[in-house]
Structure formats: C-alpha cells, structure tokens
Design an enzyme around this catalytic site. Sequence first.
Site, short mmCIF file in Angstrom:
data_model
loop_
_atom_site.label_atom_id
_atom_site.label_comp_id
_atom_site.label_asym_id
_atom_site.label_seq_id
_atom_site.Cartn_x
_atom_site.Cartn_y
_atom_site.Cartn_z
N ASP A 8 -1.48 4.01 -14.58
CA ASP A 8 0.16 3.86 -13.98
C ASP A 8 -0.45 2.76 -12.92
O ASP A 8 -0.94 3.18 -12.23
CB ASP A 8 -0.37 5.59 -13.83
CG ASP A 8 0.53 6.22 -14.92
OD1 ASP A 8 0.38 5.74 -15.97
OD2 ASP A 8 0.11 7.13 -14.79
N ASP A 129 9.10 13.83 -21.11
CA ASP A 129 8.73 14.74 -20.58
C ASP A 129 8.99 16.11 -20.16
O ASP A 129 10.82 16.38 -19.53
CB ASP A 129 8.49 13.90 -19.06
CG ASP A 129 8.22 12.78 -19.48
OD1 ASP A 129 6.83 12.05 -20.64
OD2 ASP A 129 8.70 12.35 -18.81
#
Length: 237
Positions: A8, A129
Amino acid sequence: MIILPAVDIMGGKPVRLFKGDFSTAHRVAEDALQTAMQFEGCGAEWIHMVDLDGSLQKKRANADVFLSVAKSTSLKVELGGGIRAMEDIEFYLSNGVSRVILGSAALKDPALVKEAVRRFGEKIAVGIDAVNGFACAEGWTEKSQVYFTDLAKDMERIGVSTVIFTDISKDGTLSGPNLEQLGELKSAVSCNIIASGGINNINDIRALLKLGVYGAICGKSIYSGSLELKEALEACI
C-alpha cells in the site's frame, strides 16, 4: 490459489494501516520497487498494490510507483485506489498494470464498472470492503446500507469475474480472515473470490485453500514475519 503480497502506497512509500484507519499509517519498507523485487525473488507471480492517497483524493496519486513495479519486475500488478474514471483504467492497463480494481465505483458508478468490463473483461476486478457486512466507499471512510453479497451479485450480473473482499475490521489485525463471510460470498456468486484482511499465518492460508477461494492478499503478516511468503506460495502449488 494465488498469493498476492501487498504494498500500500502513501506519499510514495509502502505503509500499512490498522482497520483501514489512515491515521494509523506506518512505513513498512523504504522502497516499493525493492520490496516488489523481494516478493518476486520469493516466487510470487502477483502483487496487490493500493494507492491510498488516490483513495482519499479520488484521483491517480502515485502512478509512477506502480508503473515502475509493472515495468521493472515480472510481477503481475493488481492495482486499486483512486480509480474513478475510464481514463484512469485505460492509463494503467496500457502501461503494464495487469488488473485494475474498482471499489467506490461499484457502489457509486456501476455504469463505469459495466463499461470497463465490456471493454477490458477479466482485467477488471471489484473490491468490496465491508464493516459488519455493509459495503464502504471512498477509502473506507463512507459506509453504505448495501449488504456485501447483494453488491457482489449486482457486480456478477454486469459481468465482473473477480471480487476482492475485505472485512475492514480484520484488516491489519493479524486476527485471521473472516471465513464465515468469505464462505457466504462464495455461496452467493460464482466469481473468483480474493480474500483480504486479517491473514496471519500458514494456518490461515490452509483454511482459505480448504474454503476454495481464488486468491489471498497478504500484507502485514509478511512484513511482521508471522507468514513466510515462500511457505505460503509453496502451500498453494
């Protein structure tokens, strides 16, 4: 099952978050390309990358980092974060990225997802998500009233073949993946399911293998040393 080590990116550097909270970001490596090369050296074929700045800014923010990994390694790059327009999708796919993840767009702009799938097929994945089963958007900062399996069914109907499911409450916690919700999702759709969030050790990898999901994203477990990437890859052969 494929293993996708995760990188990330925030401010051009590899970081990890705890439960999707941007205020918890801490650097886990100095250089994304160097980290990707280490994953490649372990035998990984895929890498999962997220533009965290892009998620918040709703635009491409760290493109040079992702393209350098795509061009300088043999890894297939799966990329999400800040991809809100067909221009972004075309840009990444034409510059070496193997699969683009649409997250917020699945909730807010399903027409974009449909058109992207029509044009690029399996190179488009949808990221779902969720918190308590309900899908979130905009870098996990906005909660919806859409149940995760309902969203997955909608995406399957418009041609999406790969769904990445993250239980946000598990992300970065090393507490194990949400096998119950992953099983629920697997029963609801015939898409390829990639598990994300909570994976801690080789036992979690074996549990996901038993469940029969298509892939597993491993981030903090690799950086913390609780999971050896080579061992995870070998378990999936």
